[in-house]
Design an enzyme around this catalytic site. Structure first.
Site, PDB file in Angstrom:
ATOM      1  N   GLU A 130      38.255  43.873  29.778  1.00  0.00           N
ATOM      2  CA  GLU A 130      38.322  45.168  29.042  1.00  0.00           C
ATOM      3  C   GLU A 130      37.969  46.205  30.359  1.00  0.00           C
ATOM      4  O   GLU A 130      38.948  47.358  30.723  1.00  0.00           O
ATOM      5  CB  GLU A 130      37.449  45.342  28.109  1.00  0.00           C
ATOM      6  CG  GLU A 130      37.372  46.747  27.484  1.00  0.00           C
ATOM      7  CD  GLU A 130      39.010  47.103  26.654  1.00  0.00           C
ATOM      8  OE1 GLU A 130      39.614  47.746  27.350  1.00  0.00           O
ATOM      9  OE2 GLU A 130      39.014  46.615  25.632  1.00  0.00           O
ATOM     10  N   LYS A 206      46.764  48.021  37.289  1.00  0.00           N
ATOM     11  CA  LYS A 206      46.692  48.315  35.656  1.00  0.00           C
ATOM     12  C   LYS A 206      47.879  48.244  34.963  1.00  0.00           C
ATOM     13  O   LYS A 206      47.669  47.775  33.700  1.00  0.00           O
ATOM     14  CB  LYS A 206      45.796  49.502  35.486  1.00  0.00           C
ATOM     15  CG  LYS A 206      44.464  49.423  36.207  1.00  0.00           C
ATOM     16  CD  LYS A 206      43.887  50.780  36.268  1.00  0.00           C
ATOM     17  CE  LYS A 206      42.532  51.044  36.958  1.00  0.00           C
ATOM     18  NZ  LYS A 206      42.000  52.291  37.312  1.00  0.00           N
TER      19      LYS A 206
END
Lengths: 435, 435
Positions: A130, A206
């Site tokens: 995460e 990302k």
């Protein structure tokens, strides 16, 4: 509650790692209650053992990360070293020696996520990350789990705090790029070598991770089209303002209209001031997710920093520890769609083009012809004589905003425009998003 | 992948249930790939079997929900009936007969969540309910899992779409409450009997669920202070505008400053236009979560509607099915802190009070004395002769905004003000939040 503690090894003790260690100590009772067993930090691998680390038992410090992950009694390895090696080898070694892994390593996951997932799966271990995307903002888990019954079509967001800080400063103060970068560096928002942030590598990593999860496929960082913010000028920002827009570095992952491919890209873009992403200030992050049934969701929060990133790491630690106690594993890699990643040229987008042109009749017709030849339809044109037209030998500025067209056609249009005699220069080219 | 399907029973086939059934059919392959086994809808319990339901095999329809959950071969029961009974009995019966449960039932969870969790746990089954709070917005899972390693101090949000639609209309069009409610009803945003929404019962149920998860304790709907929007007037909204604010129905769950108790409340409040919640329009929901390490996070999206709620239900379905295949269960109830819920009087808040007073010297001194006697400190006062002062026999309006004080002191202040001869009426009282 089980009284025998779960053993945790921490690799890296910088800004994030030290916060992880601190919270594990100060909130030990809460973590134990939520997990169903105490967790014990049994080793902290660092590069500089002499550095004073408040709140960490010096006996836990080691420089031999490999020996630590090979101990064989570690339940969870937390990797917050970053970079490709030695992180990759340490993580796979950890799996081989029975540990699950919580990582914040976006570069490694975007480079080699599939292999790491395979290593975890072959050993029946968990790989959670995460913290690799957008710091504290829950994004990986919502995409992997909350939206697991939905079809995500688009992920669009601001996922790099450093560049958002710089662009925000340029927008609010009228500063140029260098000046804003200097301010970001002075305030600790930019690193001494800001390349990974300002050239878009961090955001591209990302984007690769998000695209892979969102579309249940594999996207590597090399497949993400990447443009940084180093060429964004004060003039671009001023141009955006005149259009009722601001400039943001966006990560955009899209499923093609026919559903047969996906794209992932990172580039500066103009977005309308009315768009919620336009009001994301300073180093904050925000990500829109568009899904077929859910509609449009937005997630907002601090995208970096020690404590926020540690929050994400510890959420994963709790989940991985619970799985361990339940002799289960969480969701692994989901890449069954095997959708190919299309190149940037096939992405459908809009351009804002600002040209310096000769201030004489017929120029607009010439320019419009170039657009038409490339099959690009024009949305708006604004033509303006420059106040210094006399001195520049009669120069005007021509600002064109296109309708949506394949990026290749738009970029070919710009090339063709550059060759026109009447076009003295291309002052600014930027994509327009968020409409 | 396992070829034997997991069996799913659907209780309720209204707006949400029909979308769940539709997506289970149209996206069967994706669901199977993500779960690791196909899922099969084996029964749909409804009240009106004669109604035509497109896309649902009529052979699956039954009016005997009890028999359906007692079949004994059901892996997952999806409950989208709503209300307390028969939903409660059906859910517990489902657990007893080996099924896990996915529910969207906020009223039941806020009333009896602890017992349902206990029933699930005693049978080793899962109880998931992402859809019970804020529709498609991932909120239950982020709080239960992503923030499991953090300490949440505050949850503040707009969790009811109907009331947000009404207040938004009052704000943008200047309409009164009744007129805006009529519009919401005509457009399908409000039900024929809007009580649950406009009186704040729906938001209070969500606040109870969120407070319980966020603070790892138990909060029942009866412990949530609740005020609806039926008494919000066009004058309140206009007053808010003059202060640079708007009015929203907020659900606010807070940990007390000393950490020894929590509060949960739902009431209309003025928030500054610069606050991100101020720009949540129409029937959208948005929730702020403040956690010690993560900082301030925001989650935004459609808070209701068939497809968005179905997205949340199906995300839970995938998770529960994966757990079933892995012979594991997800996180159960976490209520170990056993923090008591303090009454509203102990909540520290701010009031905006608008008084109609006699237009003569000394009134402000009198009013200020009342505040001082109750220990309430005044932030700002605005005094204005009314344009019709002559006709009303010399009346002025006095608008006071207080500093933060216990709600009991603020409410005692208002009572004392009402008794002053010079105060002819209390035109508006509203709390001020989000600063």
């Amino acid at each position: 509650m089980r009284t025998r503690p779960l053993k945790v090894a921490l690799l890296g003790c910088g800004v994030v790692g030290s916060e992880v260690a601190r919270i594990m100590t100060t909130h030990a009772d809460d973590l134990a209650a939520r997990i169903g067993a105490p967790v014990e930090l049994v080793g902290v691998a660092v590069r500089r053992p002499s550095k004073v680390r408040a709140g960490i038992d010096p006996a836990l410090i080691t420089t031999d990360a490999t020996a630590l992950v090979k101990r064989g009694d570690i339940d969870v390895v937390i990797e917050v070293i970053g970079g490709i090696e030695p992180a990759r080898t340490l993580i796979t070694t950890a799996f081989e020696h029975g540990a699950s892994v919580v990582s914040a390593n976006k570069a490694l996951l975007a480079e080699d996520g599939a292999a790491l997932h395979a290593a975890a799966e072959s050993q029946g271990r968990d790989l959670y990350y995460e913290a690799a995307v957008a710091g504290a903002i829950p994004l990986v888990r919502p995409l992997r789990e909350s939206l697991a019954g939905d079809k995500v079509n688009r992920v669009l967001g601001i996922v790099n705090g450093t560049t958002n800080f710089i662009l925000d400063r340029m927008d609010t103060s009228g500063a140029g790029y260098s000046e804003a970068l200097d301010e970001a560096t002075a305030l600790g928002y930019a690193e001494a070598d800001p390349t990974a942030d300002v050239e878009g590598f961090d955001a591209a990593a990302k984007a690769a991770i998000l695209a892979g999860i969102a579309f249940h496929t594999r996207v590597k960082i090399g497949e993400v089209h990447r443009e940084g913010i180093t060429e964004v000028t004060a003039a671009d920002i001023a141009s955006a303002r005149r259009m009722g827009c601001t400039v943001k570095l966006l990560a955009i992952c899209e499923r093609a209209a026919d559903g047969r491919s996906v794209t992932a890209r990172v580039h500066p873009a103009m977005i309308p001031l009315s768009h919620p992403l336009a009001s994301v200030r300073e180093a904050y992050n925000a990500v829109f997710v568009e899904a077929e049934a859910a509609g449009q969701l937005m997630f907002y929060g601090p995208g970096a920093g020690g404590a926020p990133t540690a929050s994400a790491v510890l959420g994963d630690l709790v989940a991985v520890c619970r799985n361990k106690l339940g002799e289960a594993t969480g969701p692994g890699e989901s890449a069954y769609t095997r959708l190919p990643v299309s190149p940037m040229g096939e992405v459908v987008t809009r351009y804002h083009i600002s040209l310096d042109v000769a201030d004489k009749p017929g120029v607009l017709a010439q320019v419009a012809t170039v657009f038409a030849e490339q099959g690009v339809s024009i949305d708006t044109v604004r033509q303006q004589s420059r106040p210094d037209s006399q001195e520049t030998g009669g120069e005007a500025s021509l600002v064109v905003v296109t309708h949506r067209a394949p990026d290749a056609a738009l970029s070919a249009t710009v090339e063709a425009l550059r060759k026109l005699d009447t076009v003295r220069g291309v002052a600014s080219i930027m994509r327009v998003e968020g409409e």
